[in-house]
Design a protein around this motif. Structure first.
Motif, PDB file in Angstrom:
ATOM      1  N   THR A  56     -42.851-160.556-105.853  1.00 20.82           N
ATOM      2  CA  THR A  56     -43.636-161.485-106.733  1.00 20.82           C
ATOM      3  C   THR A  56     -44.365-162.581-105.896  1.00 20.82           C
ATOM      4  O   THR A  56     -45.270-163.327-106.121  1.00 20.82           O
ATOM      5  CB  THR A  56     -43.057-162.288-107.963  1.00 20.82           C
ATOM      6  OG1 THR A  56     -41.855-162.852-107.499  1.00 20.82           O
ATOM      7  CG2 THR A  56     -42.705-161.012-108.855  1.00 20.82           C
ATOM      8  N   LYS A  57     -43.380-162.932-104.737  1.00 19.06           N
ATOM      9  CA  LYS A  57     -43.819-164.107-103.667  1.00 19.06           C
ATOM     10  C   LYS A  57     -44.794-163.597-102.915  1.00 19.06           C
ATOM     11  O   LYS A  57     -45.485-164.267-101.978  1.00 19.06           O
ATOM     12  CB  LYS A  57     -42.530-164.508-103.101  1.00 19.06           C
ATOM     13  CG  LYS A  57     -41.957-165.386-104.007  1.00 19.06           C
ATOM     14  CD  LYS A  57     -40.501-165.966-103.138  1.00 19.06           C
ATOM     15  CE  LYS A  57     -39.655-167.030-103.709  1.00 19.06           C
ATOM     16  NZ  LYS A  57     -38.699-167.720-103.090  1.00 19.06           N
ATOM     17  N   LEU A  58     -45.260-162.238-102.678  1.00 22.24           N
ATOM     18  CA  LEU A  58     -45.877-161.653-101.611  1.00 22.24           C
ATOM     19  C   LEU A  58     -47.488-161.771-101.840  1.00 22.24           C
ATOM     20  O   LEU A  58     -48.154-161.731-100.891  1.00 22.24           O
ATOM     21  CB  LEU A  58     -45.519-160.000-101.331  1.00 22.24           C
ATOM     22  CG  LEU A  58     -44.507-159.954-100.737  1.00 22.24           C
ATOM     23  CD1 LEU A  58     -43.807-158.372-100.560  1.00 22.24           C
ATOM     24  CD2 LEU A  58     -44.186-160.652 -99.302  1.00 22.24           C
ATOM     25  N   ALA A  59     -47.715-162.065-103.144  1.00 22.97           N
ATOM     26  CA  ALA A  59     -49.276-161.849-103.469  1.00 22.97           C
ATOM     27  C   ALA A  59     -50.083-162.861-102.609  1.00 22.97           C
ATOM     28  O   ALA A  59     -51.000-162.388-102.236  1.00 22.97           O
ATOM     29  CB  ALA A  59     -49.463-162.186-105.180  1.00 22.97           C
ATOM     30  N   PRO A  60     -49.633-164.303-102.224  1.00 19.88           N
ATOM     31  CA  PRO A  60     -50.384-165.040-101.722  1.00 19.88           C
ATOM     32  C   PRO A  60     -50.750-164.665 -99.913  1.00 19.88           C
ATOM     33  O   PRO A  60     -51.469-164.549 -99.548  1.00 19.88           O
ATOM     34  CB  PRO A  60     -49.880-166.444-101.743  1.00 19.88           C
ATOM     35  CG  PRO A  60     -48.921-166.453-103.056  1.00 19.88           C
ATOM     36  CD  PRO A  60     -48.658-164.769-103.010  1.00 19.88           C
ATOM     37  N   LEU A  62     -50.151-161.579 -98.919  1.00 13.06           N
ATOM     38  CA  LEU A  62     -50.939-160.198 -98.889  1.00 13.06           C
ATOM     39  C   LEU A  62     -52.382-160.454 -98.865  1.00 13.06           C
ATOM     40  O   LEU A  62     -53.280-159.941 -98.292  1.00 13.06           O
ATOM     41  CB  LEU A  62     -50.636-159.328 -99.964  1.00 13.06           C
ATOM     42  CG  LEU A  62     -51.413-157.997-100.113  1.00 13.06           C
ATOM     43  CD1 LEU A  62     -51.038-157.128 -98.887  1.00 13.06           C
ATOM     44  CD2 LEU A  62     -51.004-157.157-101.410  1.00 13.06           C
ATOM     45  N   ALA A  63     -52.893-161.569 -99.654  1.00 13.63           N
ATOM     46  CA  ALA A  63     -54.154-161.919 -99.982  1.00 13.63           C
ATOM     47  C   ALA A  63     -54.668-162.374 -98.631  1.00 13.63           C
ATOM     48  O   ALA A  63     -55.832-162.151 -97.987  1.00 13.63           O
ATOM     49  CB  ALA A  63     -54.618-162.766-101.235  1.00 13.63           C
ATOM     50  N   ALA A  64     -54.006-163.338 -98.001  1.00 13.69           N
ATOM     51  CA  ALA A  64     -54.354-163.909 -96.724  1.00 13.69           C
ATOM     52  C   ALA A  64     -54.329-163.091 -95.552  1.00 13.69           C
ATOM     53  O   ALA A  64     -55.169-162.934 -94.845  1.00 13.69           O
ATOM     54  CB  ALA A  64     -53.350-165.074 -96.318  1.00 13.69           C
ATOM     55  N   GLN A 290     -48.140-157.522 -92.339  1.00 14.67           N
ATOM     56  CA  GLN A 290     -48.531-157.844 -91.424  1.00 14.67           C
ATOM     57  C   GLN A 290     -48.963-156.678 -90.464  1.00 14.67           C
ATOM     58  O   GLN A 290     -49.769-156.137 -89.961  1.00 14.67           O
ATOM     59  CB  GLN A 290     -48.225-158.962 -90.685  1.00 14.67           C
ATOM     60  CG  GLN A 290     -48.572-160.421 -91.674  1.00 14.67           C
ATOM     61  CD  GLN A 290     -50.050-160.906 -91.315  1.00 14.67           C
ATOM     62  OE1 GLN A 290     -50.663-160.508 -90.658  1.00 14.67           O
ATOM     63  NE2 GLN A 290     -50.132-161.791 -91.949  1.00 14.67           N
ATOM     64  N   PHE A 291     -47.654-156.050 -90.075  1.00  8.65           N
ATOM     65  CA  PHE A 291     -47.846-154.950 -89.198  1.00  8.65           C
ATOM     66  C   PHE A 291     -48.578-153.647 -89.655  1.00  8.65           C
ATOM     67  O   PHE A 291     -49.245-153.043 -88.793  1.00  8.65           O
ATOM     68  CB  PHE A 291     -46.140-154.453 -89.145  1.00  8.65           C
ATOM     69  CG  PHE A 291     -45.889-153.295 -88.273  1.00  8.65           C
ATOM     70  CD1 PHE A 291     -46.328-153.180 -87.060  1.00  8.65           C
ATOM     71  CD2 PHE A 291     -45.750-152.095 -88.864  1.00  8.65           C
ATOM     72  CE1 PHE A 291     -45.913-152.180 -86.345  1.00  8.65           C
ATOM     73  CE2 PHE A 291     -45.359-150.783 -88.263  1.00  8.65           C
ATOM     74  CZ  PHE A 291     -45.265-151.143 -86.937  1.00  8.65           C
ATOM     75  N   LEU A 292     -48.385-153.276 -90.788  1.00  5.92           N
ATOM     76  CA  LEU A 292     -49.135-152.021 -91.286  1.00  5.92           C
ATOM     77  C   LEU A 292     -50.825-152.549 -91.616  1.00  5.92           C
ATOM     78  O   LEU A 292     -51.624-151.790 -91.318  1.00  5.92           O
ATOM     79  CB  LEU A 292     -48.830-151.927 -92.873  1.00  5.92           C
ATOM     80  CG  LEU A 292     -47.182-151.246 -92.902  1.00  5.92           C
ATOM     81  CD1 LEU A 292     -46.823-151.013 -94.458  1.00  5.92           C
ATOM     82  CD2 LEU A 292     -47.121-149.831 -92.120  1.00  5.92           C
ATOM     83  N   LEU A 293     -51.191-153.766 -91.837  1.00  6.70           N
ATOM     84  CA  LEU A 293     -52.346-153.851 -92.086  1.00  6.70           C
ATOM     85  C   LEU A 293     -53.113-153.943 -90.954  1.00  6.70           C
ATOM     86  O   LEU A 293     -54.268-153.667 -90.470  1.00  6.70           O
ATOM     87  CB  LEU A 293     -52.712-155.414 -92.913  1.00  6.70           C
ATOM     88  CG  LEU A 293     -52.436-155.551 -94.331  1.00  6.70           C
ATOM     89  CD1 LEU A 293     -52.788-156.831 -94.814  1.00  6.70           C
ATOM     90  CD2 LEU A 293     -53.404-154.271 -94.791  1.00  6.70           C
TER      91      LEU A 293
END
Length: 346
Positions: A56-60, A62-64, A290-293
């Motif tokens: 739930t904390k990853l959404a911001p 992930l968007a950034a 970050q690594f995968l993107l």
């Protein structure tokens, strides 16, 4: 009269208060307290609760991260279009596009490096509180020799690894990224060799410490017993695939985790494991995204005629992989050690 005196003495002895030794796990750090489950007696339920809180904390984040990768692709596309124009200077376009890409990537990388360093520090600090409690609990059950050996080894390797990461590997990540930018601009063969050497040196440092640690566990007899071969194989494959650079080494110690799955009855150990997971899992997922993107962005950039841009993004994704390896190494080292203590306590 003699019997009466003996009876009085026995009654007085029985009236002496007796207390049991209480071993309590150190509390979770303040920044992960909100992630800790209400029920810390069940490891499976606690793990699921912490995982949901971390996601739930990853959404911001992930968007950034997605926004930054889109910006990288935009720079690559513009550079590709400019290169296709007649009379354009490819050297100038390469230089300007590298500067633009570096500005975006270095901001991301600096945030992730600081996140890695902070996570490693928090896990190391918590281990200094947890390990003495686990050692005392194991020693009180008759495992004084094993407790001393396991504590000495874990404390020593944790100190070496955390110092190696903070003082050597983190600065080398910046050196690696600087060399990657320089290679993108100049394409000098010497710079490429230096960049590859720095990457190899970081990987070698982590692997060496882990080889010695797992060897120490094997020599001291901590990793012993008979387990289901399929379960061990599954655990090894999972750990080897999830953690870049050092996953294969960490998977060799997975037998200790499997062996202890049936004896996780110690409240101190379970709580300590959940705290370590709470400290580690959110940063690990963030670094993994970050690594995968960046890997995906580098692959998409390779479609366009801007090879140096694709290589530069690939270098930064490699740096994210190294940061993943660092955080994964420290946390799994502590996880395996705590589980080994719990195995000894039965």
């Amino acid at each position: 009269m003699r019997k009466a005196v003996i009876l009085i003495v026995l009654v007085l002895l029985l009236s002496i208060p007796v207390t049991a030794m209480d071993y309590s796990a150190p509390p979770a750090p303040e920044d992960v307290e909100d992630m800790m489950p209400a029920d810390t007696e069940s490891f499976g339920e606690g793990l699921w609760s912490i995982l949901k809180a971390a996601v739930t904390k990853l959404a911001p984040e992930l968007a950034a991260a997605a926004g930054s990768c889109l910006a990288l692709l935009a720079v690559v596309i513009v550079a590709s279009l400019l290169n296709a124009m007649p009379g354009s200077s490819k050297k100038v376009i390469c230089f300007v596009s590298t500067l633009a890409l570096s500005a975006i990537l270095l901001g991301q990388a600096n945030t992730m490096v600081n996140l890695c360093a902070r996570t490693v520090g928090e896990i190391s600090d918590y281990s200094k509180l947890l390990l003495p409690v686990m050692t005392a609990a194991l020693a009180s059950q008759g495992g004084a020799t094993g407790a001393a050996a396991l504590y000495a080894g874990t404390a020593a390797f944790d100190a070496v690894l955390s110092t190696l990461i903070a003082k050597v590997l983190v600065p080398l990540v910046y050196v690696f990224l600087a060399l990657g930018v320089a290679v993108s601009v100049s394409s000098e063969e010497l710079l490429k060799k230096l960049r590859d050497f720095v990457k190899w040196l970081m990987s070698w440092g982590l692997k060496t410490v882990l080889y010695i640690f797992t060897g120490y566990l094997a020599i001291t007899g901590v990793i012993t017993g008979t387990v289901d071969a399929t379960a061990v194989k599954a655990a090894k494959l999972t750990i080897s695939g999830v953690v870049p650079v050092v996953g294969g080494i960490l998977s060799d110690a997975s037998e200790a985790v499997i062996l202890s799955a049936g004896v996780m009855k110690n409240a101190v150990g379970i709580y300590g494991l959940l705290v370590i997971l709470a400290i580690w899992i959110a940063p690990f997922l963030q670094l993994g995204i970050q690594f995968l993107l960046l890997k995906l962005t580098a692959a998409l950039s390779g479609v366009f005629d801007v090879k140096q841009a694709s290589n530069l993004i690939e270098d930064f994704s490699s740096a994210m992989g190294l940061l993943l390896a660092m955080t994964g190494t420290v946390s799994l080292l502590m996880f395996i050690s705590t589980v080994c203590f719990m195995k000894g306590m039965g």
